[in-house]
Scaffold this active site. Sequence first.
Site, PDB file in Angstrom:
ATOM      1  N   THR A 134       0.826  -1.205   0.000  1.00 57.30           N
ATOM      2  CA  THR A 134       0.000   0.000   0.000  1.00 57.30           C
ATOM      3  C   THR A 134       0.863   1.258   0.000  1.00 57.30           C
ATOM      4  OG1 THR A 134      -1.479   1.279   1.434  1.00 57.30           O
ATOM      5  CG2 THR A 134      -0.091  -0.312   2.521  1.00 57.30           C
ATOM      6  N   ASP A 135       0.296   2.368  -0.473  1.00 56.61           N
ATOM      7  CA  ASP A 135       1.028   3.638  -0.414  1.00 56.61           C
ATOM      8  C   ASP A 135       1.153   4.147   1.022  1.00 56.61           C
ATOM      9  OD1 ASP A 135      -1.617   4.415  -0.008  1.00 56.61           O
ATOM     10  OD2 ASP A 135      -1.645   5.944  -1.575  1.00 56.61           O
ATOM     11  N   GLU A 136       0.348   3.577   1.945  1.00 49.82           N
ATOM     12  CA  GLU A 136       0.384   4.086   3.328  1.00 49.82           C
ATOM     13  C   GLU A 136       1.721   3.844   4.005  1.00 49.82           C
ATOM     14  OE1 GLU A 136      -2.953   3.470   5.821  1.00 49.82           O
ATOM     15  OE2 GLU A 136      -4.391   3.696   4.204  1.00 49.82           O
ATOM     16  N   TYR A 159      -1.679  -0.407  11.082  1.00 50.80           N
ATOM     17  CA  TYR A 159      -1.880  -1.092   9.799  1.00 50.80           C
ATOM     18  C   TYR A 159      -0.697  -0.851   8.868  1.00 50.80           C
ATOM     19  CZ  TYR A 159      -3.305  -1.507   4.912  1.00 50.80           C
ATOM     20  OH  TYR A 159      -3.331  -1.787   3.567  1.00 50.80           O
ATOM     21  N   LYS A 163       2.201  -3.426   7.355  1.00 52.13           N
ATOM     22  CA  LYS A 163       2.439  -3.653   5.918  1.00 52.13           C
ATOM     23  C   LYS A 163       3.892  -3.314   5.579  1.00 52.13           C
ATOM     24  CE  LYS A 163      -0.064  -4.602   3.000  1.00 52.13           C
ATOM     25  NZ  LYS A 163      -0.469  -5.936   2.447  1.00 52.13           N
TER      26      LYS A 163
HETATM   27  P1  NAD Z   1      -9.968  -7.023   2.402  1.00 53.02           P
HETATM   28  O1  NAD Z   1      -9.957  -6.792   3.876  1.00 53.02           O
HETATM   29  O2  NAD Z   1     -11.185  -6.741   1.612  1.00 53.02           O
HETATM   30  O3  NAD Z   1      -9.556  -8.546   2.101  1.00 53.02           O
HETATM   31  C1  NAD Z   1      -8.558  -9.209   2.823  1.00 53.02           C
HETATM   32  C2  NAD Z   1      -8.769 -10.701   2.648  1.00 53.02           C
HETATM   33  O4  NAD Z   1      -7.746 -11.375   3.372  1.00 53.02           O
HETATM   34  C3  NAD Z   1     -10.115 -11.201   3.206  1.00 53.02           C
HETATM   35  O5  NAD Z   1     -10.745 -12.044   2.264  1.00 53.02           O
HETATM   36  C4  NAD Z   1      -9.720 -11.966   4.451  1.00 53.02           C
HETATM   37  O6  NAD Z   1     -10.586 -13.042   4.755  1.00 53.02           O
HETATM   38  C5  NAD Z   1      -8.331 -12.444   4.085  1.00 53.02           C
HETATM   39  N1  NAD Z   1      -7.523 -12.710   5.289  1.00 53.02           N
HETATM   40  C6  NAD Z   1      -7.368 -11.900   6.374  1.00 53.02           C
HETATM   41  N2  NAD Z   1      -6.593 -12.495   7.284  1.00 53.02           N
HETATM   42  C7  NAD Z   1      -6.235 -13.715   6.769  1.00 53.02           C
HETATM   43  C8  NAD Z   1      -5.447 -14.796   7.244  1.00 53.02           C
HETATM   44  N3  NAD Z   1      -4.888 -14.749   8.450  1.00 53.02           N
HETATM   45  N4  NAD Z   1      -5.282 -15.880   6.458  1.00 53.02           N
HETATM   46  C9  NAD Z   1      -5.878 -15.940   5.220  1.00 53.02           C
HETATM   47  N5  NAD Z   1      -6.657 -14.945   4.730  1.00 53.02           N
HETATM   48  C10 NAD Z   1      -6.828 -13.848   5.487  1.00 53.02           C
HETATM   49  O7  NAD Z   1      -8.717  -6.203   1.871  1.00 53.02           O
HETATM   50  P2  NAD Z   1      -8.463  -5.493   0.444  1.00 53.02           P
HETATM   51  O8  NAD Z   1      -8.897  -4.091   0.548  1.00 53.02           O
HETATM   52  O9  NAD Z   1      -8.960  -6.344  -0.629  1.00 53.02           O
HETATM   53  O10 NAD Z   1      -6.861  -5.490   0.442  1.00 53.02           O
HETATM   54  C11 NAD Z   1      -6.140  -6.595  -0.083  1.00 53.02           C
HETATM   55  C12 NAD Z   1      -4.656  -6.296  -0.007  1.00 53.02           C
HETATM   56  O11 NAD Z   1      -4.360  -5.132  -0.756  1.00 53.02           O
HETATM   57  C13 NAD Z   1      -4.142  -6.044   1.414  1.00 53.02           C
HETATM   58  O12 NAD Z   1      -2.874  -6.624   1.521  1.00 53.02           O
HETATM   59  C14 NAD Z   1      -4.037  -4.529   1.486  1.00 53.02           C
HETATM   60  O13 NAD Z   1      -3.036  -4.131   2.390  1.00 53.02           O
HETATM   61  C15 NAD Z   1      -3.675  -4.185   0.050  1.00 53.02           C
HETATM   62  N6  NAD Z   1      -4.106  -2.853  -0.415  1.00 53.02           N
HETATM   63  C16 NAD Z   1      -5.401  -2.443  -0.252  1.00 53.02           C
HETATM   64  C17 NAD Z   1      -5.790  -1.204  -0.751  1.00 53.02           C
HETATM   65  C18 NAD Z   1      -7.213  -0.716  -0.632  1.00 53.02           C
HETATM   66  O14 NAD Z   1      -7.478   0.454  -0.927  1.00 53.02           O
HETATM   67  N7  NAD Z   1      -8.169  -1.530  -0.237  1.00 53.02           N
HETATM   68  C19 NAD Z   1      -4.848  -0.382  -1.387  1.00 53.02           C
HETATM   69  C20 NAD Z   1      -3.525  -0.836  -1.506  1.00 53.02           C
HETATM   70  C21 NAD Z   1      -3.173  -2.081  -1.026  1.00 53.02           C
HETATM   71  O1  DAU Z   2      -4.050   4.090   0.588  1.00 57.54           O
HETATM   72  C1  DAU Z   2      -4.297   2.723   0.520  1.00 57.54           C
HETATM   73  C2  DAU Z   2      -5.110   2.296   1.721  1.00 57.54           C
HETATM   74  O2  DAU Z   2      -6.408   2.830   1.532  1.00 57.54           O
HETATM   75  C3  DAU Z   2      -5.167   0.785   1.901  1.00 57.54           C
HETATM   76  O3  DAU Z   2      -3.886   0.300   2.171  1.00 57.54           O
HETATM   77  C4  DAU Z   2      -6.109   0.418   3.054  1.00 57.54           C
HETATM   78  O4  DAU Z   2      -6.233  -1.000   3.129  1.00 57.54           O
HETATM   79  C5  DAU Z   2      -7.451   1.033   2.781  1.00 57.54           C
HETATM   80  O5  DAU Z   2      -8.302   0.791   3.883  1.00 57.54           O
HETATM   81  C6  DAU Z   2      -7.337   2.534   2.535  1.00 57.54           C
HETATM   82  O6  DAU Z   2      -6.972   3.233   3.757  1.00 57.54           O
HETATM   83  P1  DAU Z   2      -7.647   4.617   4.182  1.00 57.54           P
HETATM   84  O7  DAU Z   2      -7.536   4.765   5.638  1.00 57.54           O
HETATM   85  O8  DAU Z   2      -7.155   5.732   3.341  1.00 57.54           O
HETATM   86  O9  DAU Z   2      -9.185   4.313   3.721  1.00 57.54           O
HETATM   87  P2  DAU Z   2     -10.583   4.594   4.431  1.00 57.54           P
HETATM   88  O10 DAU Z   2     -11.640   4.258   3.439  1.00 57.54           O
HETATM   89  O11 DAU Z   2     -10.669   3.978   5.781  1.00 57.54           O
HETATM   90  O12 DAU Z   2     -10.563   6.172   4.628  1.00 57.54           O
HETATM   91  C7  DAU Z   2     -10.408   7.047   3.522  1.00 57.54           C
HETATM   92  C8  DAU Z   2     -10.416   8.477   4.074  1.00 57.54           C
HETATM   93  O13 DAU Z   2     -11.733   8.766   4.595  1.00 57.54           O
HETATM   94  C9  DAU Z   2      -9.467   8.680   5.230  1.00 57.54           C
HETATM   95  O14 DAU Z   2      -8.926   9.995   5.160  1.00 57.54           O
HETATM   96  C10 DAU Z   2     -10.341   8.569   6.468  1.00 57.54           C
HETATM   97  C11 DAU Z   2     -11.681   9.114   5.979  1.00 57.54           C
HETATM   98  N1  DAU Z   2     -12.878   8.515   6.635  1.00 57.54           N
HETATM   99  C12 DAU Z   2     -12.977   7.160   6.662  1.00 57.54           C
HETATM  100  C13 DAU Z   2     -14.050   6.562   7.278  1.00 57.54           C
HETATM  101  C14 DAU Z   2     -14.179   5.046   7.330  1.00 57.54           C
HETATM  102  C15 DAU Z   2     -13.853   9.326   7.178  1.00 57.54           C
HETATM  103  O15 DAU Z   2     -13.763  10.587   7.132  1.00 57.54           O
HETATM  104  N2  DAU Z   2     -14.928   8.737   7.791  1.00 57.54           N
HETATM  105  C16 DAU Z   2     -15.057   7.380   7.875  1.00 57.54           C
HETATM  106  O16 DAU Z   2     -16.068   6.915   8.470  1.00 57.54           O
END
Ligand code: NAD
Ligand code: DAU
Length: 353
Positions: A134-136, A159, A163
């Site tokens: 992730t970019d985080e 988190y 990562k």
């Molecule tokens: P998500 O939470 O929707 O999915 C995660 C999946 O992992 C789920 O299906 C869960 O059951 C599985 N999981 C969790 N713990 C596990 C374990 N111990 N063993 C096996 N499976 C397990 O997450 P997502 O948003 O789809 O993110 C997927 C990946 O991409 C993550 O690694 C996250 O850090 C990365 N990522 C997410 C975003 C985003 O914006 N969502 C952006 C950049 C990177």
């Molecule tokens: O940047 C990549 C990341 O983006 C991934 O690695 C993470 O898995 C994914 O969860 C996401 O993280 P963020 O924290 O940026 O996403 P989230 O949707 O939780 O929040 C987006 C923005 O909105 C953040 O600035 C917090 C704000 N927010 C979020 C929630 C849930 C609110 O203002 N209110 C809310 O209730």
Amino acid sequence: MAVNKKILITGGAGFIGSHLVRRFVNNYSNYHIYNLDVLNYAGNLENLKDIEHKDHYTFLRGDITNEVYINSIFNAYKFDAVIHLAAESHVDRSIKNPLGFAKTNILGTMVLLNAFVSLWKNDWKGKRFYQISTDEVYGSLGATGLFKETTPYNPNSPYSASKASSDHFVRAFGETYVMPYVISNCSNNYGPNQFPEKLIPLFINNIINKKPLPVYGDGNYTRDWLYVKDHAMAIDLVFHRGKNHEIYNIGGFNEYKNIDLVKLLCKQMDKKLGRDFGTSEKLITYVKDRPGHDLRYAIDASKINNELGWAPSLTFEAGLSKTIDWYLDNKAWLENVTSGDHMNYYTNQYADI
Ligand code: NAD
Ligand code: DAU
């Protein structure tokens, strides 16, 4: 077609993972795709109903932190490649349960790395471990600048620290055991099948149900949004054409302040729900800020753009519209995942509104 590669995708029942599994199963009949997922609250096999019957697809239910189980499946199936997405992924949950995030995201990644190295350490030809990050991990930007592949890691939440740590282990295994790896760091994804704890699907669900929209702090935080299928396309390209031991940043070239995004979402939802213009905006409620809230993320995706020819296929307005349509067309999915345990999380997280 005969299978010539066995690929393990972890976390394939989650949001991004399910789009990736579908893409690989549909596009590569010469691969056998093994989807390993523990099915926590965010993992949902409903996401993959359309491909679950295919012969070159197998679902394995298991936990990446269970060393005995992981070693047993690596020995049984001899995966040529791993695309690792399984993780605890929600920042707010990591603030409440940092140890759980360390266990899954750090230890779980190490268990996979160990199993992969044990299997192939004497013959790495054609093998690859692909870490989805992730970019985080880069921390927070000020008002200007972009995250580049060379930006130093500076994670601020449990988190992102977990990562970042797992990325370091991937790199260390590459250096120490000569394991071929690639890492990509992506910005915020949105689209169908995202669990409604993240900003966009949470707010879509709340607008449908005329519930408050809890904007953290002043709403002036910025994220760079990318449609999930464009991320899956980028992962496909990096997996097939990315160079070993390289990092690729993936982003939407699409920065939005949270409050501007929420207002756009409200506008689109009013139109689609046939409500008077301004109805949904009235639900906006400013609530206490997320601790350690990163001000701004923005990705410089020029490397993947120049080297692999990748670019997002959709504008944000178009992607958001498709996303809203998916949630409106899949209310049963939404109701199913928001019943039960999710309500406990919601009531606790948003106790003030
Ligand atoms: P998500 O939470 O929707 O999915 C995660 C999946 O992992 C789920 O299906 C869960 O059951 C599985 N999981 C969790 N713990 C596990 C374990 N111990 N063993 C096996 N499976 C397990 O997450 P997502 O948003 O789809 O993110 C997927 C990946 O991409 C993550 O690694 C996250 O850090 C990365 N990522 C997410 C975003 C985003 O914006 N969502 C952006 C950049 C990177
Ligand atoms: O940047 C990549 C990341 O983006 C991934 O690695 C993470 O898995 C994914 O969860 C996401 O993280 P963020 O924290 O940026 O996403 P989230 O949707 O939780 O929040 C987006 C923005 O909105 C953040 O600035 C917090 C704000 N927010 C979020 C929630 C849930 C609110 O203002 N209110 C809310 O209730």
